[in-house]
Motif scaffolding. Structure first.
Motif, PDB file in Angstrom:
ATOM      1  N   THR A 159     -45.177 -81.129  17.822  1.00  0.00           N
ATOM      2  CA  THR A 159     -43.781 -80.872  18.193  1.00  0.00           C
ATOM      3  C   THR A 159     -43.153 -79.768  17.360  1.00  0.00           C
ATOM      4  OG1 THR A 159     -42.841 -82.497  16.659  1.00  0.00           O
ATOM      5  CG2 THR A 159     -43.489 -83.302  18.833  1.00  0.00           C
ATOM      6  N   LYS A 160     -43.936 -79.187  16.432  1.00  0.00           N
ATOM      7  CA  LYS A 160     -43.342 -78.262  15.466  1.00  0.00           C
ATOM      8  C   LYS A 160     -43.659 -76.806  15.741  1.00  0.00           C
ATOM      9  CE  LYS A 160     -43.195 -81.713  11.821  1.00  0.00           C
ATOM     10  NZ  LYS A 160     -43.643 -82.084  10.450  1.00  0.00           N
ATOM     11  N   SER A 161     -44.617 -76.542  16.615  1.00  0.00           N
ATOM     12  CA  SER A 161     -44.908 -75.151  16.932  1.00  0.00           C
ATOM     13  C   SER A 161     -45.454 -75.074  18.345  1.00  0.00           C
ATOM     14  CB  SER A 161     -45.922 -74.571  15.946  1.00  0.00           C
ATOM     15  OG  SER A 161     -47.216 -75.016  16.247  1.00  0.00           O
ATOM     16  N   LEU A 162     -45.619 -73.863  18.825  1.00  0.00           N
ATOM     17  CA  LEU A 162     -46.106 -73.661  20.184  1.00  0.00           C
ATOM     18  C   LEU A 162     -47.628 -73.516  20.249  1.00  0.00           C
ATOM     19  CD1 LEU A 162     -43.419 -71.190  21.567  1.00  0.00           C
ATOM     20  CD2 LEU A 162     -43.593 -73.655  21.950  1.00  0.00           C
ATOM     21  N   SER A 163     -48.277 -73.555  19.107  1.00  0.00           N
ATOM     22  CA  SER A 163     -49.727 -73.366  19.097  1.00  0.00           C
ATOM     23  C   SER A 163     -50.431 -74.599  19.628  1.00  0.00           C
ATOM     24  CB  SER A 163     -50.214 -73.050  17.689  1.00  0.00           C
ATOM     25  OG  SER A 163     -50.031 -74.161  16.842  1.00  0.00           O
ATOM     26  N   TRP A 164     -51.636 -74.425  20.152  1.00  0.00           N
ATOM     27  CA  TRP A 164     -52.409 -75.546  20.676  1.00  0.00           C
ATOM     28  C   TRP A 164     -53.831 -75.505  20.136  1.00  0.00           C
ATOM     29  CZ3 TRP A 164     -50.661 -71.539  23.734  1.00  0.00           C
ATOM     30  CH2 TRP A 164     -51.605 -70.738  24.373  1.00  0.00           C
ATOM     31  N   GLY A 165     -53.954 -75.222  18.883  1.00  0.00           N
ATOM     32  CA  GLY A 165     -55.250 -75.209  18.225  1.00  0.00           C
ATOM     33  C   GLY A 165     -55.627 -76.564  17.683  1.00  0.00           C
ATOM     34  N   PRO A 166     -56.594 -76.566  16.763  1.00  0.00           N
ATOM     35  CA  PRO A 166     -57.116 -77.829  16.206  1.00  0.00           C
ATOM     36  C   PRO A 166     -56.232 -78.466  15.132  1.00  0.00           C
ATOM     37  CG  PRO A 166     -58.736 -76.053  16.097  1.00  0.00           C
ATOM     38  CD  PRO A 166     -57.399 -75.426  16.394  1.00  0.00           C
ATOM     39  N   THR A 167     -55.163 -77.822  14.722  1.00  0.00           N
ATOM     40  CA  THR A 167     -54.339 -78.368  13.637  1.00  0.00           C
ATOM     41  C   THR A 167     -52.860 -78.372  14.008  1.00  0.00           C
ATOM     42  OG1 THR A 167     -54.071 -76.185  12.611  1.00  0.00           O
ATOM     43  CG2 THR A 167     -55.957 -77.502  11.886  1.00  0.00           C
ATOM     44  N   GLY A 168     -52.064 -79.031  13.182  1.00  0.00           N
ATOM     45  CA  GLY A 168     -50.617 -78.984  13.333  1.00  0.00           C
ATOM     46  C   GLY A 168     -50.004 -80.140  14.086  1.00  0.00           C
ATOM     47  N   TYR A 169     -50.747 -81.212  14.303  1.00  0.00           N
ATOM     48  CA  TYR A 169     -50.241 -82.317  15.116  1.00  0.00           C
ATOM     49  C   TYR A 169     -49.507 -83.332  14.242  1.00  0.00           C
ATOM     50  CZ  TYR A 169     -53.032 -80.136  18.636  1.00  0.00           C
ATOM     51  OH  TYR A 169     -53.535 -79.215  19.529  1.00  0.00           O
ATOM     52  N   ASP A 170     -48.363 -83.784  14.732  1.00  0.00           N
ATOM     53  CA  ASP A 170     -47.547 -84.660  13.902  1.00  0.00           C
ATOM     54  C   ASP A 170     -47.329 -86.053  14.469  1.00  0.00           C
ATOM     55  OD1 ASP A 170     -44.305 -83.136  14.729  1.00  0.00           O
ATOM     56  OD2 ASP A 170     -46.165 -83.210  15.849  1.00  0.00           O
ATOM     57  N   TYR A 171     -47.707 -86.308  15.701  1.00  0.00           N
ATOM     58  CA  TYR A 171     -47.638 -87.668  16.251  1.00  0.00           C
ATOM     59  C   TYR A 171     -48.997 -88.017  16.848  1.00  0.00           C
ATOM     60  CZ  TYR A 171     -42.570 -87.490  15.799  1.00  0.00           C
ATOM     61  OH  TYR A 171     -41.299 -87.391  15.295  1.00  0.00           O
ATOM     62  N   TRP A 172     -49.417 -89.254  16.597  1.00  0.00           N
ATOM     63  CA  TRP A 172     -50.759 -89.696  16.999  1.00  0.00           C
ATOM     64  C   TRP A 172     -50.704 -91.032  17.732  1.00  0.00           C
ATOM     65  CZ3 TRP A 172     -55.242 -86.893  15.783  1.00  0.00           C
ATOM     66  CH2 TRP A 172     -55.021 -85.772  14.970  1.00  0.00           C
ATOM     67  N   GLY A 173     -51.628 -91.193  18.672  1.00  0.00           N
ATOM     68  CA  GLY A 173     -51.775 -92.486  19.312  1.00  0.00           C
ATOM     69  C   GLY A 173     -52.703 -93.390  18.512  1.00  0.00           C
ATOM     70  N   GLN A 174     -52.929 -94.589  19.048  1.00  0.00           N
ATOM     71  CA  GLN A 174     -53.754 -95.579  18.360  1.00  0.00           C
ATOM     72  C   GLN A 174     -55.235 -95.434  18.682  1.00  0.00           C
ATOM     73  OE1 GLN A 174     -52.580 -97.836  15.999  1.00  0.00           O
ATOM     74  NE2 GLN A 174     -50.870 -96.411  16.212  1.00  0.00           N
ATOM     75  N   GLY A 175     -55.560 -94.711  19.713  1.00  0.00           N
ATOM     76  CA  GLY A 175     -56.951 -94.455  20.034  1.00  0.00           C
ATOM     77  C   GLY A 175     -57.509 -95.379  21.101  1.00  0.00           C
ATOM     78  N   THR A 176     -58.566 -94.907  21.759  1.00  0.00           N
ATOM     79  CA  THR A 176     -59.292 -95.698  22.744  1.00  0.00           C
ATOM     80  C   THR A 176     -60.787 -95.496  22.505  1.00  0.00           C
ATOM     81  OG1 THR A 176     -59.520 -96.174  25.119  1.00  0.00           O
ATOM     82  CG2 THR A 176     -59.238 -93.864  24.514  1.00  0.00           C
ATOM     83  N   GLN A 177     -61.538 -96.583  22.571  1.00  0.00           N
ATOM     84  CA  GLN A 177     -62.961 -96.537  22.247  1.00  0.00           C
ATOM     85  C   GLN A 177     -63.768 -96.039  23.449  1.00  0.00           C
ATOM     86  OE1 GLN A 177     -64.756 -97.510  19.256  1.00  0.00           O
ATOM     87  NE2 GLN A 177     -66.415 -96.479  20.383  1.00  0.00           N
ATOM     88  N   VAL A 178     -64.639 -95.101  23.180  1.00  0.00           N
ATOM     89  CA  VAL A 178     -65.605 -94.619  24.166  1.00  0.00           C
ATOM     90  C   VAL A 178     -67.000 -94.874  23.605  1.00  0.00           C
ATOM     91  CG1 VAL A 178     -66.561 -92.604  25.332  1.00  0.00           C
ATOM     92  CG2 VAL A 178     -64.081 -92.888  25.151  1.00  0.00           C
ATOM     93  N   THR A 179     -67.807 -95.589  24.372  1.00  0.00           N
ATOM     94  CA  THR A 179     -69.175 -95.874  23.954  1.00  0.00           C
ATOM     95  C   THR A 179     -70.131 -95.403  25.044  1.00  0.00           C
ATOM     96  OG1 THR A 179     -68.438 -97.814  22.712  1.00  0.00           O
ATOM     97  CG2 THR A 179     -70.790 -97.643  23.197  1.00  0.00           C
ATOM     98  N   VAL A 180     -71.075 -94.574  24.663  1.00  0.00           N
ATOM     99  CA  VAL A 180     -72.048 -94.031  25.613  1.00  0.00           C
ATOM    100  C   VAL A 180     -73.420 -94.571  25.233  1.00  0.00           C
ATOM    101  CG1 VAL A 180     -73.008 -91.961  26.664  1.00  0.00           C
ATOM    102  CG2 VAL A 180     -70.650 -91.953  25.811  1.00  0.00           C
ATOM    103  N   SER A 181     -74.024 -95.309  26.141  1.00  0.00           N
ATOM    104  CA  SER A 181     -75.334 -95.900  25.873  1.00  0.00           C
ATOM    105  C   SER A 181     -76.433 -94.975  26.378  1.00  0.00           C
ATOM    106  CB  SER A 181     -75.445 -97.260  26.535  1.00  0.00           C
ATOM    107  OG  SER A 181     -75.348 -97.128  27.935  1.00  0.00           O
ATOM    108  N   SER A 182     -77.563 -95.019  25.691  1.00  0.00           N
ATOM    109  CA  SER A 182     -78.693 -94.148  26.062  1.00  0.00           C
ATOM    110  C   SER A 182     -79.606 -94.825  27.065  1.00  0.00           C
ATOM    111  CB  SER A 182     -79.474 -93.757  24.818  1.00  0.00           C
ATOM    112  OG  SER A 182     -79.914 -94.914  24.155  1.00  0.00           O
TER     113      SER A 182
END
Length: 123
Positions: A100-123
């Motif tokens: 929310t602090k800049s217009l960039s969309w790179g790998p850094t600079g994020y200030d709010y995060w979700g709780q996450g969702t699990q992804v499991t890929v079986s072989s």
């Protein structure tokens, strides 16, 4: 203030597909870049993909380029991560985050995060 909720994770076989969603509340979401990150057990969190506030700009980690696609629907306050040709090494908790602090969309600079969702890929 932005609140993020990820969904769409689950168990899938290698070569399969999943679509993750990141639903947001807050007025600034539609004007903010959104990133996707993941963290596998015992590893550091890593950048996966990001999308600009308009959806016109995207960037991907080399490990997912050509397999994953990020998109957004600002009318629904939602960002998606379409994951195809999944591999066991894609197994991780996936997080979305908002800058929310800049217009960039790179790998850094994020200030709010979700709780996450699990992804499991079986072989």
């Amino acid at each position: 203030q932005v609140q993020l909720v990820e969904s769409g994770g689950g168990l899938v076989q290698a070569g399969g597909s999943l679509r993750l969603s990141c639903a947001a509340s807050g007025r600034t979401f539609s004007r903010s870049a959104v990133g996707w990150f993941r963290q596998a057990p015992g590893k550091q969190r890593e950048f996966v993909a990001a999308i600009s506030w308009s959806g016109g700009g995207t960037i991907y980690a080399d490990s997912v380029k050509g397999r994953f696609a990020v998109s957004r629907d600002n009318a629904k306050n939602t960002v998606y991560l379409q994951m195809n040709s999944l591999k066991p090494e894609d197994t991780a908790i996936y997080y979305c985050a908002v800058n929310t602090k800049s217009l960039s969309w790179g790998p850094t600079g994020y200030d709010y995060w979700g709780q996450g969702t699990q992804v499991t890929v079986s072989s």
